[in-house]
Design an enzyme around this catalytic site. Sequence first.
Site, PDB file in Angstrom:
ATOM      1  N   ASP A 332       0.825  -1.193   0.000  1.00  0.00           N
ATOM      2  CA  ASP A 332       0.000   0.000   0.000  1.00  0.00           C
ATOM      3  C   ASP A 332       0.868   1.254   0.000  1.00  0.00           C
ATOM      4  O   ASP A 332       1.998   1.238   0.471  1.00  0.00           O
ATOM      5  CB  ASP A 332      -0.837  -0.034   1.289  1.00  0.00           C
ATOM      6  CG  ASP A 332      -2.020   0.905   1.244  1.00  0.00           C
ATOM      7  OD1 ASP A 332      -2.324   1.418   0.155  1.00  0.00           O
ATOM      8  OD2 ASP A 332      -2.637   1.111   2.314  1.00  0.00           O
ATOM      9  N   HIS A 334       0.365   5.847   0.065  1.00  0.00           N
ATOM     10  CA  HIS A 334      -0.419   7.068  -0.066  1.00  0.00           C
ATOM     11  C   HIS A 334       0.510   8.156  -0.582  1.00  0.00           C
ATOM     12  O   HIS A 334       1.517   8.461   0.049  1.00  0.00           O
ATOM     13  CB  HIS A 334      -1.054   7.429   1.270  1.00  0.00           C
ATOM     14  CG  HIS A 334      -2.110   6.438   1.652  1.00  0.00           C
ATOM     15  ND1 HIS A 334      -1.827   5.301   2.363  1.00  0.00           N
ATOM     16  CD2 HIS A 334      -3.424   6.382   1.335  1.00  0.00           C
ATOM     17  CE1 HIS A 334      -2.936   4.588   2.485  1.00  0.00           C
ATOM     18  NE2 HIS A 334      -3.922   5.212   1.876  1.00  0.00           N
ATOM     19  N   HIS A 459      -4.367   6.797  -3.341  1.00  0.00           N
ATOM     20  CA  HIS A 459      -4.246   5.520  -2.630  1.00  0.00           C
ATOM     21  C   HIS A 459      -3.825   4.541  -3.699  1.00  0.00           C
ATOM     22  O   HIS A 459      -4.474   4.488  -4.746  1.00  0.00           O
ATOM     23  CB  HIS A 459      -5.589   5.026  -2.104  1.00  0.00           C
ATOM     24  CG  HIS A 459      -6.352   6.005  -1.277  1.00  0.00           C
ATOM     25  ND1 HIS A 459      -6.358   5.952   0.083  1.00  0.00           N
ATOM     26  CD2 HIS A 459      -7.151   7.031  -1.619  1.00  0.00           C
ATOM     27  CE1 HIS A 459      -7.138   6.916   0.544  1.00  0.00           C
ATOM     28  NE2 HIS A 459      -7.634   7.590  -0.461  1.00  0.00           N
TER      29      HIS A 459
HETATM   30 ZN   LIG Z   1      -5.666   4.432   1.222  1.00  0.00          ZN
END
Ligand SMILES: [Zn+2]
Length: 584
Positions: A332, A334, A459
């Site tokens: 992940d 950001h 994201h």
């Molecule tokens: Zn996110």
Amino acid sequence: MSKNEPEHLRHSCAHLLAAAVIKLYPGALLTIGPAIEDGFYYDIDFKKPITSEDLPKIEEEMRKILPSFTGFFHREVAEKEAKEIFKNNLYKLELIDEIVGKNEKITLYRAGEFEDLCRGGHSDNPSKEIGAIKLLSVAGAYWRGSEKNKMLTRIYGTCFPTKKELDEYLAMLEEAKKRDHKKIGPELGLFFFHETSPGMPYWLPKGFILYSTLLEFNRQVHKKFGYTEIATPILNKKELYETSGHWHHYRDDMFLSPMSFLRGDSEKHLEGAETFGIKPMNCPNAMNVFGLQTRSYRDLPLRFSETSALHRFEPSGTLNGLFRAREFHQDDAHVFIRNDQVEEEFGKIMEMIKELYSAFNLNYRLRFGTRPENHMGEEKDWDQAEKSLRTVLDKSGEEYVLEEGEGAFYGPKVDILLKDSLGREWQTGTIQLDYQQPKNFKLRYIDESGKQVTPAVMHRAIYGSFERFIGILTEHYNGSFPLWLSPIQVILLPITDKHNKYANEVADKLRSEGLRAQVDQRSERLQAKIREATLQKVPYLGIIGDKEIENNSVSIRTLSGEDLGILNLSQFLQKVKEEIDKKV
Ligand SMILES: [Zn+2]
Ligand SMILES: [Zn+2]
């Protein structure tokens, strides 16, 4: 969305199944019947349970009814009328209450003589479009996925425009069954699930090598593209999720716990308790990291990656090995950007996707979702963002499909659809532009003129969940991982016990050069050792006997049985290191 999408065809077939069931089993209660990947199901409360032996009969009835399914006709009804129609079906009554609670319209769809409560999404003329039907299996499924509720019967099926497509699909299913990662994983000693933590994988030593090798490669690429890694709390107060908006949308899918700080006093245990939730995603924490200090326009893009553990309380009936787990880790990140940086940053992410997927011989295409009707935020931001993403997609030369209105309510998105060696498609990564979260967290940066401005955030995850990605790779490679990923890269097979000592010396040497090498020291015959190494899918087998010891060498065989002859140690090392570096 076009009305003749495969999904619509499959959902139409769920109606057909329901119509057949009602005809054959009057009094059976229908519940829900959605399209799923490659097929559909319908959950039904039968008076008397059925088995898979009943499926051919139902299938036959579906074929009989199909010619009457010349189209779907819908009408909207008021709550009272809907409840009258479904008065004998407690499940549909519950669904109606739910629709009313959400202030949505109650719609009924009829095809032929069969009418069902439904939100829509059907093909125009099933009688012409459905060419082949197959009911696949029967399973138990709790109503609403909750173990507190009644166990229903779920009938799985699929349908295609032609028989040829159905046959190809069934052949693929047969092969997929052999490659099922839930079977191969434990066989190769990669992972297992224990009943005390359903849906949460235990990584065994070999599986963890796979996991960490993949993670390490992923980290290298992230570093190269200017990401810095953070780790944030797994347990957070519900207030965090109230700020982000997840509390409202996501709470049912979270592991929650009231935590009391009045320890040791059971009476008062829940007095003054605060609700904590285990994070289902990293976003809110990443917002806090950005908000920690005043940022300048010069700091952007600011790229925070995070691979912390995430937990989602998936219904037990939907768990599916690593494909759908309750605990997982994403690659992940950001990325906080100014509005004028969308195009450039998205271009970089496209490069990363290419780099991160090229290592696996996997093809992918992209799916571009634009603003839905109920979107939030300014039109001009949407216009600019969509234009930027489209420009990059067009320039990239990558294959992509446009899905108008399928973006998130907070911004446009691009999904990665991966095709494995069996031709199956998986959605893995996603890139979502978001103007909303930074506002919810009141994030600001100072622009060139000294004004405070809210950044946008991207994201993005490229593999998506590492767990799921490893599940896909396991089936894609049928357990024979490429050398760079293989948990054991070389296994040394001494012909007799007296060759063990030299074999161990060779293994030590290979390990000191960074290879993952082991020795099969069992007092077994060579053939048995070769067989075991082959079952364990080790890429290189090094056979060691008198001749090899004399020449300070190893006889190398590959997993596929190719004999590379006697190689001296440095020759062999050079060969495998090259292969590992190139990720062959
Ligand atoms: Zn996110
Ligand atoms: Zn429907």
